[in-house]
Design an enzyme around this catalytic site. Structure first.
Site, PDB file in Angstrom:
ATOM      1  CG  ASP A 135      -0.031  -5.263   1.931  1.00 29.47           C
ATOM      2  OD1 ASP A 135      -0.394  -4.211   2.528  1.00 29.47           O
ATOM      3  OD2 ASP A 135       1.087  -4.957   1.772  1.00 29.47           O
TER       4      ASP A 135
ATOM      5  CD  GLN B 275      -3.216  -0.491   2.153  1.00 31.61           C
ATOM      6  OE1 GLN B 275      -2.719  -1.210   3.492  1.00 31.61           O
ATOM      7  NE2 GLN B 275      -3.765  -0.002   2.285  1.00 31.61           N
ATOM      8  CG  HIS B 276       0.564   3.442   1.842  1.00 33.39           C
ATOM      9  ND1 HIS B 276      -0.737   3.563   2.348  1.00 33.39           N
ATOM     10  CD2 HIS B 276       0.633   2.329   3.324  1.00 33.39           C
ATOM     11  CE1 HIS B 276      -1.570   2.952   3.655  1.00 33.39           C
ATOM     12  NE2 HIS B 276      -0.479   2.376   4.510  1.00 33.39           N
TER      13      HIS B 276
END
Length: 471
Positions: free
Chosen positions: A230, A71-72
């Site tokens: 995830d 992520q991110h």
């Protein structure tokens, strides 16, 4: 029955599984490494995906595929779809100051944190994409000026699998969008005002697809699922239901539960993410998890199995030796500049067994703080489902109930993120109101009396570090 494929493009590697859509039976799999670092050229992810797909026998015979990913991460594209600069990953903390700036922009202090939590369910920290965009605008304006679209690692791979037909074709899902800092799980909408606040203007962003809504197609026409972050994919792969608490011990440590209503924790401890099924995924993340064990094993010059044996040879509480595992800064609590520390070192505790035990307990105590944060947001913690590479440690499995104070369930070792992506692909391929039910196999249960002294000593040591970092 048709076959489906699931991809886990994690920080460290790319994993691909090919499973039977109806039963979840594993047919083929492949794996390839990713480069180290907190800044990566996305081309490396694509190369790893191609290698892993080749090892898994290709995708020509699958009925659907989905991609789950870390992520991110900030992937910036120009108006031709070319990557502007290497992607900044979730564990890149250079944007910590940008997070503080963004909170200040909405009032600062408690008011600013409440404003962000109300807007997008989370308070900005260095991990989030929105803070990386602010950092880019401040420190690399020549790159910021070229940004026509911004997406996440899994979005970019989904887009490439579908033929990369211009940035307008970018698509994502609720779970990964909820980690950007400019999409609201509660409303299901982007906040373009917050995107502009970060970058100074509004680049294009991926369309947000529903849990089983295709995001593209492979060359032979098989649909590509919307994918997932995830942690949301891991919850789907592990079959988590409302009320279950998952503790995942990978590169990072995550503690999350499936919920029916969104959360908005203004302290910033709990991120109010969405899940991959249409529900919500309140989550606490630590930057330091399995690599704490790796570091301890390296210091002691043993392998991970030997580290586990050493830890189990020491008493609970390690006779007062405490390891605070902030080896790469920390996200929860939000201390990006913190370092690790060892407290209680004496002649008695200066042994390999005591240090091994302290490493295991310190890592688990940091995750137990996450359980407390979920409880504060209304979660009922009756049991913990332990997954991730760190769950393979016998010491971790034995010590976890002593630290968490609840029974611990450990499903068989597996690639739960990739499996969650595959289960989503099966949902897309087969249709229906819910993903197909797959068995995760035999689950082991671990029970042990809680040892409150472990967490009490850890809390004392943790607060010493926090006090030292206060301005």
């Amino acid at each position: 029955m048709p076959l489906v494929a699931g991809v886990d493009s994690s920080t460290q590697s790319c994993k691909v599984v090919v499973r039977d859509a109806a039963t979840g039976e594993l047919r083929r799999q492949g794996r390839a490494p990713h480069p180290d670092g907190t800044e990566v050229d996305p081309a490396a992810w694509w190369q790893a995906l191609e290698t892993a797909v080749g090892q898994a026998g290709g995708l020509a015979d699958v009925a659907a595929v989905s991609v789950a990913g870390q992520q991110h991460g900030m992937v910036c594209l120009d108006d031709t779809g070319q990557v502007v600069r290497p992607a900044l990953l979730w564990n890149d903390t250079r944007s910590a100051g940008a997070a503080d700036e963004l909170i200040a922009d909405l009032g600062g202090g408690d008011a600013g944190r409440r404003a962000w939590a109300g807007a997008v369910g989370s308070v900005p920290v260095a991990s989030f994409t929105v803070t990386k965009l602010r950092w880019l605008a401040r420190h690399e304006p020549q790159h910021a000026d070229r940004v026509a679209a911004v997406c996440l690692p899994h979005d970019w791979l989904t887009w490439r699998l579908g033929g990369a037909a211009g940035p307008a074709a970018l698509a994502t899902d609720r779970s990964d969008a909820s980690g950007t800092g400019y999409w609201s799980p509660a409303t299901g909408d982007y906040r373009p005002d917050l995107l502009e606040l970060a970058l100074g203007r509004q680049p294009a962003v991926p369309s947000v697809r529903g849990p089983a809504e295709p995001a593209g197609a492979l060359p032979h026409g098989a649909p590509i699922g919307p994918g997932a972050g995830d942690n949301a994919a891991a919850a789907l792969g592990a079959g988590a239901e409302a009320g279950d608490v998952i503790v995942s011990i990978g590169t990072s440590g995550t503690v999350f539960s499936v919920a029916d209503v969104p959360t908005a924790d203004h302290t910033g401890t709990v991120a109010g993410f969405a899940d991959a099924t249409g529900r919500y995924l309140p989550l606490v993340c630590t930057l330091n998890a399995a690599r704490v064990l790796d570091a301890a094993a390296g210091m002691l010059r043993v392998d991970l199995d030997e580290l586990s044996d050493l830890a189990l040879a020491a008493p609970a509480g390690a006779d007062g030796l405490v390891l605070v595992p902030y080896l790469a800064g920390e996200r929860t609590p939000n201390r990006p500049e913190a370092t690790g520390a060892v407290h209680g070192l004496t002649l008695r505790t200066a042994t390999a067994a005591h240090l091994a035990r302290a490493a295991v307990e310190g890592m688990l105590c940091a995750l137990a703080d996450g359980l407390d944060a979920l409880r504060a947001q209304g979660a009922e913690v009756r049991r913990v489902v332990l997954v991730g590479g760190g769950a393979r440690s016998a010491a971790v499995r034995a010590v976890a109930p002593q630290v968490f104070g609840v029974p611990v369930l450990v499903p068989p070792p597996g690639e739960y993120v990739a499996d969650g992506a595959a289960r989503q692909a099966a949902w897309v391929a087969l249709g229906g109101a819910a993903p197909p039910t797959w068995s995760t196999g035999r689950t082991e249960r671990y029970d042990a009396p809680e040892v409150p002294a472990i967490r009490a000593r850890y809390a004392e040591a943790r607060e010493r570090i926090v006090d030292q970092l206060r301005p």
